[in-house]
Each structure stands twice: as structure tokens, then as C-alpha cells.
Design a protein around this motif. Structure first.
Motif, PDB file in Angstrom:
ATOM      1  N   VAL A  20      62.365  35.336  37.519  1.00 15.34           N
ATOM      2  CA  VAL A  20      61.560  35.931  36.299  1.00 15.34           C
ATOM      3  C   VAL A  20      62.742  36.710  35.357  1.00 15.34           C
ATOM      4  N   CYS A  21      63.511  37.462  36.063  1.00 15.80           N
ATOM      5  CA  CYS A  21      64.524  38.364  35.478  1.00 15.80           C
ATOM      6  C   CYS A  21      65.712  37.460  35.027  1.00 15.80           C
ATOM      7  N   ALA A  22      65.986  36.453  35.911  1.00 21.06           N
ATOM      8  CA  ALA A  22      67.221  35.603  35.251  1.00 21.06           C
ATOM      9  C   ALA A  22      66.782  34.942  33.986  1.00 21.06           C
ATOM     10  N   ARG A  23      65.427  34.413  33.919  1.00 25.55           N
ATOM     11  CA  ARG A  23      64.818  33.726  32.888  1.00 25.55           C
ATOM     12  C   ARG A  23      65.038  34.650  31.620  1.00 25.55           C
ATOM     13  N   ILE A  24      64.650  35.894  31.745  1.00 21.09           N
ATOM     14  CA  ILE A  24      64.519  36.767  30.681  1.00 21.09           C
ATOM     15  C   ILE A  24      65.979  37.228  30.306  1.00 21.09           C
ATOM     16  N   ALA A  25      67.008  37.368  31.100  1.00 23.19           N
ATOM     17  CA  ALA A  25      68.161  37.552  30.978  1.00 23.19           C
ATOM     18  C   ALA A  25      68.914  36.161  30.256  1.00 23.19           C
ATOM     19  N   SER A  26      68.819  35.333  30.527  1.00 20.30           N
ATOM     20  CA  SER A  26      69.448  33.976  30.124  1.00 20.30           C
ATOM     21  C   SER A  26      68.901  33.840  28.507  1.00 20.30           C
ATOM     22  N   LEU A  27      67.302  34.259  28.438  1.00 22.87           N
ATOM     23  CA  LEU A  27      66.912  34.251  27.130  1.00 22.87           C
ATOM     24  C   LEU A  27      67.815  34.990  25.958  1.00 22.87           C
ATOM     25  N   PHE A  28      68.245  36.047  26.628  1.00 21.50           N
ATOM     26  CA  PHE A  28      69.039  37.223  25.654  1.00 21.50           C
ATOM     27  C   PHE A  28      70.170  36.533  25.475  1.00 21.50           C
TER      28      PHE A  28
END
Length: 172
Positions: A20-28
């Protein structure tokens, strides 16, 4: 005329799932935003993670990226924290080399530590490790003063924050 960019603090409550952290960071990253700090941890509910981001941007861009975050399936809430109505803290660990030939060095370091309420967490004849917790501006000021000594290694945690009143993810 472009509005000036200011640093913002965003708190996200998300399901504590793998990646989930990777998905949020990649969105940014996909949107071209640079994250200044990113911290994450589980909450009192082990099924949820609290993610605190600091970033700089224009108000409309920040709102757009927050709306994109809210669309992620695992995200429960996204909140822009007001720095005036939040508690914001960072931790700094800094390792300094000690010069055995400089008799005043240790006392100068300790004087700075006393002013900033930094703790000595490790000390040997040639190395000293200091710990400081505080607002990012306090950490910045301490870091600037300590530059006069030989810094071997330094690590900052990134900001973590909490609103003073409302509980993230709960309605009033």
C-alpha cells in the motif's frame, strides 16, 4: 501569475496491506510530485496504517493529488493537516567524529545539545551519536549548528503528525 508553493502535511489512513505504501508513493511519482518526507506505521488498529507525507506544491495541485489518493481502494481517509492545529515531530540521529586533540570540542557539542535538548545516545573515545526530537524547524536549526563538527553519518526520520482535535478517520 503562479501562486507560491508551500509545504503541506497530508495524513492518510489506509488498510495495512502489502504494497500500500508503494502504491501511494508511485501515485505521487506518476503525477510528478516530489515527496519531502514519507513516514508510515500501524495504528492502534493493526489492520490500518497511518501514512504522513510532507510535500511542497500549489493548493490546487495538492487537492488534486489528495483526490487521487482517495480513489485508491485501500485508502480510508486523506486529510490535509493545518500546521497550526497539528503536532508535527521528526527525529534526528547524528554521528560525530571526536578529535582527541581538541579539549574543548566535547563541551561545545554538549552546550549545543543542552540548548536544543538533544540526547547523547552513544559515546566512545572517537565517536558520539546524538538524538534530537522536535519540530522540523528545530531539527533544521540544530543540523545547521552541528555542521561545524565532523559529521560521519546522519539520519532524519521524516515528519510524523497528528491533528490536535479531530481523530483521523472518525466523524465528529
Amino acid at each position: 501569475m503562479k501562486k507560491p508553493m508551500k509545504q503541506e502535511v497530508i495524513c492518510i489512513l489506509a488498510e495495512n496491506n502489502y504494497g500500500v505504501c508503494a502504491r501511494i508513493a508511485s501515485l505521487f511519482g506518476r503525477k510528478g510530485y516530489s515527496i519531502d518526507t514519507f513516514t508510515a506505521s500501524t495504528t492502534s488498529d493493526t489492520h490500518l496504517s497511518r501514512i504522513t507525507l510532507t510535500l511542497s506544491g500549489e493548493e490546487d495541485e495538492i487537492k488534486q493529488i489528495m483526490a487521487q489518493c482517495e480513489k485508491l481502494e485501500e485508502v480510508r481517509t486523506v486529510e490535509l493537516l493545518s500546521v497550526q492545529n497539528a503536532v508535527l515531530r521528526e527525529i534526528l540521529l547524528v554521528k560525530l567524529a571526536l578529535d582527541p586533540n581538541d579539549r574543548t570540542q566535547l563541551s561545545r557539542i554538549m552546550e549545543i545539545c543542552n540548548i536544543y535538548k538533544a540526547a547523547v545516545v552513544s559515546l566512545s573515545t572517537d565517536i558520539m551519536i546524538l538524538e534530537l526530537t522536535g519540530k522540523p524547524v528545530k531539527i533544521d536549526a540544530f543540523e545547521e549548528l552541528i555542521q561545524q563538527f565532523e559529521i560521519v553519518e546522519m539520519s532524519r526520520s521524516g515528519a510524523t503528525a497528528m491533528a490536535r482535535k479531530a481523530v483521523l478517520g472518525k466523524e465528529d
